[in-house]
Design a protein around this motif. Sequence first.
Motif, short mmCIF file in Angstrom:
data_model
loop_
_atom_site.label_atom_id
_atom_site.label_comp_id
_atom_site.label_asym_id
_atom_site.label_seq_id
_atom_site.Cartn_x
_atom_site.Cartn_y
_atom_site.Cartn_z
N LEU A 1 0.87 -1.18 0.00
CA LEU A 1 0.00 0.00 0.00
C LEU A 1 0.91 1.22 0.00
O LEU A 1 1.75 1.36 0.89
N ARG A 2 0.76 2.08 -1.00
CA ARG A 2 1.73 3.16 -1.18
C ARG A 2 1.88 3.99 0.09
O ARG A 2 0.92 4.32 0.77
N THR A 3 3.13 4.30 0.42
CA THR A 3 3.43 5.07 1.63
C THR A 3 3.45 6.56 1.36
O THR A 3 3.48 7.35 2.31
N HIS A 4 3.45 6.96 0.10
CA HIS A 4 3.39 8.38 -0.27
C HIS A 4 2.95 8.49 -1.72
O HIS A 4 3.11 7.55 -2.52
N THR A 5 2.38 9.62 -2.08
CA THR A 5 1.97 9.84 -3.47
C THR A 5 3.16 10.28 -4.31
O THR A 5 3.00 10.54 -5.51
N VAL B 1 -2.65 7.78 1.52
CA VAL B 1 -1.44 6.98 1.63
C VAL B 1 -1.55 6.17 2.93
O VAL B 1 -2.39 6.46 3.78
N PHE B 2 -0.70 5.16 3.07
CA PHE B 2 -0.85 4.21 4.17
C PHE B 2 0.52 3.93 4.81
O PHE B 2 1.47 3.59 4.12
N ARG B 3 0.58 4.07 6.13
CA ARG B 3 1.81 3.78 6.85
C ARG B 3 1.46 3.07 8.16
O ARG B 3 0.45 3.38 8.78
N ASN B 4 2.33 2.17 8.56
CA ASN B 4 2.09 1.38 9.77
C ASN B 4 2.46 2.21 10.99
O ASN B 4 3.40 1.92 11.71
N GLU B 5 1.67 3.28 11.24
CA GLU B 5 1.95 4.22 12.31
C GLU B 5 1.26 3.81 13.60
O GLU B 5 0.21 3.17 13.59
N ALA C 1 -2.83 5.73 10.61
CA ALA C 1 -2.24 4.72 9.72
C ALA C 1 -2.71 4.93 8.28
O ALA C 1 -2.10 4.41 7.35
N GLU C 2 -3.78 5.66 8.10
CA GLU C 2 -4.33 5.95 6.77
C GLU C 2 -4.64 7.44 6.74
O GLU C 2 -5.46 7.92 7.51
N PHE C 3 -3.98 8.18 5.86
CA PHE C 3 -4.18 9.63 5.84
C PHE C 3 -3.99 10.14 4.41
O PHE C 3 -3.68 9.37 3.49
N HIS C 4 -4.19 11.43 4.22
CA HIS C 4 -4.08 12.03 2.89
C HIS C 4 -2.75 12.77 2.75
O HIS C 4 -2.30 13.43 3.70
N GLN C 5 -2.15 12.67 1.58
CA GLN C 5 -0.96 13.45 1.28
C GLN C 5 -1.27 14.44 0.17
O GLN C 5 -1.89 14.09 -0.84
N VAL C 6 -0.86 15.67 0.38
CA VAL C 6 -1.00 16.73 -0.63
C VAL C 6 0.36 16.90 -1.29
O VAL C 6 1.31 17.36 -0.67
N TRP D 1 7.02 18.89 -2.74
CA TRP D 1 6.66 18.86 -1.32
C TRP D 1 5.48 17.92 -1.11
O TRP D 1 4.67 17.70 -2.01
N GLY D 2 5.43 17.34 0.05
CA GLY D 2 4.31 16.50 0.43
C GLY D 2 3.78 16.97 1.77
O GLY D 2 4.52 17.05 2.75
N LEU D 3 2.51 17.31 1.81
CA LEU D 3 1.88 17.85 3.02
C LEU D 3 0.81 16.90 3.52
O LEU D 3 0.29 16.06 2.78
N SER D 4 0.46 17.06 4.77
CA SER D 4 -0.71 16.37 5.32
C SER D 4 -1.95 17.19 5.02
O SER D 4 -1.91 18.41 5.03
N LEU D 5 -3.05 16.50 4.71
CA LEU D 5 -4.34 17.21 4.59
C LEU D 5 -5.00 17.33 5.95
O LEU D 5 -5.67 18.33 6.24
N GLU D 6 -4.81 16.32 6.81
CA GLU D 6 -5.50 16.29 8.10
C GLU D 6 -4.99 17.38 9.05
O GLU D 6 -5.80 18.04 9.73
N ARG D 7 -3.69 17.61 9.10
CA ARG D 7 -3.17 18.54 10.11
C ARG D 7 -3.54 20.00 9.80
O ARG D 7 -3.94 20.72 10.72
N PRO D 8 -3.44 20.49 8.55
CA PRO D 8 -3.97 21.83 8.30
C PRO D 8 -5.47 21.94 8.59
O PRO D 8 -5.95 22.98 9.03
#
Length: 496
Positions: free
Chosen positions: A321-325, A354-358, A366-371, A455-462
């Motif tokens: 499962l891709r860890t980044h876009t 994207v998916f990471r074993n966090e 463990a499942e979040f969005h990358q911008v 650059w790769g950003l989080s969608l959730e944190r903003p």
Amino acid sequence: MHPDLTERILQHLETVDKIDTLDLVEVLGEEHQKIVGALKSIEAHGDLVRTETTSRKRLELTEEGQAVIANGSHEAVIYNAIPDHGIVQADLMKLTPGAKVGFSKAMSQGWIMLDKSVNPPIIKRKVDKIEDIVKENLIGIANGKNDFPPNLVTEYKKRKLLQEITIKSFILCKGPEYAKTLTKLETDLTIDMMANALWKDLKFKAYNFNALGAPPSCGNLHPLLKVRGEFRQIFFEMGFSEMPTNNFVESSFWNFDALFQPQQHPARDAHDTFFINHPSKSYKFPQDYLQRVKQVHSKGAHGSQGYGYDWKLEEAQKNLLRTHTTAVSARMLYKLANQAEGFKPVKYFSIDKVFRNETLDATHLAEFHQVEGVIADVGLTLGDLIGTLYEFFRKLSITQLEFKPAYNPYTEPSMEIFCFHPGLNKWIEVGNSGVFRPEMLLPMGLPENVNVIAWGLSLERPTMIKYGINNIRDLVGHKVDLKMVEEGPICRLERA
């Protein structure tokens, strides 16, 4: 047969000047909610009664308080659990859920003692008998006694044995149209009433012209979708094109190897990445490009000495499962480098999962969005990257930015991006950025004078910052409050 509850209320009101609906509970032997409902029916018939809202506060035992009445206070339970010969503290603490509180209280009251003359030290009783005052006081409160000193009530509240509840009620008195019985109110004006003038002697139910209609049920946009829409609009305003991101499952080749990330990198460990069992491997790769990637990893190329290890095809074939876009960006840049018309400057973006074993916490999922943002052009520098990021976040009305030097296998120089979160009162990382390394770009076939900033950003944190959400699990997952989704503001982000 007993008269209707509404008439019983009116008949009782004949004998008193005024009365509280809570007192009517005992007089009429009915639940308070039923009495309030009957009162509303009386008010609908005209000005028979006058009401005034009031409230009372009373103490009520919590579940833990009820348990104390049944079993004794925590300190008494601890005291009674100690045998005559004593007991090791660790064993004592396992006997009851409230052992920690009970032990502390029993020690402070001098009921028990720690005997250090033996090894290990043991807990013994210090007095022959005790009086469980806490239990007695709670029994008194349960029976309606309320003359306890405030400091004692405060202590019991702190121990979560008591809670104070507020009960709202109504004070009733006779109104100008008071009567001991209710007259049936008519709801329709008929032809007969009009023809025979009956309407003159009838009472009609008042129409509430201010009543709101039932709100239509409809879907509501989640805050993430609102902010995602704003992100997309900002990218389009800045001249970016959207990349296709419909492949959640990627091969390790595109997710890691094409990005000049070595095969022994910790990110490829199962503790950091979700690998796929079926299908476990991919087999279709651009063979000439694959060989160039192998060369730059194992022996080096383009002025780089590489990593100097035995690059293995079976590692590159593993599906995950891709860890980044950024894996999508690698595909798009390879396609750009090999198009028939030659290189031309581009701006790409994507927003997807994207998916990471966090390990889950207030700011990690463990499942979040990358911008993802990528710009390819001749002669780009780190200054272009910083300026682009400031402009991007300025359009989000986020101006408190900090950049911190970092290491990425596929960018050099690299920067972490931090935004200040007023709710958490601290700086939080919202993304990573940098200039793609030649070891990544040149094997693709891009010209040597072309640089790529990304650059790769989080969608959730903003989104947490914009909506004042302090825990990411309140934004995504099973704990999300649907009322928050329904009533959340549209989140109109300011434009400078």
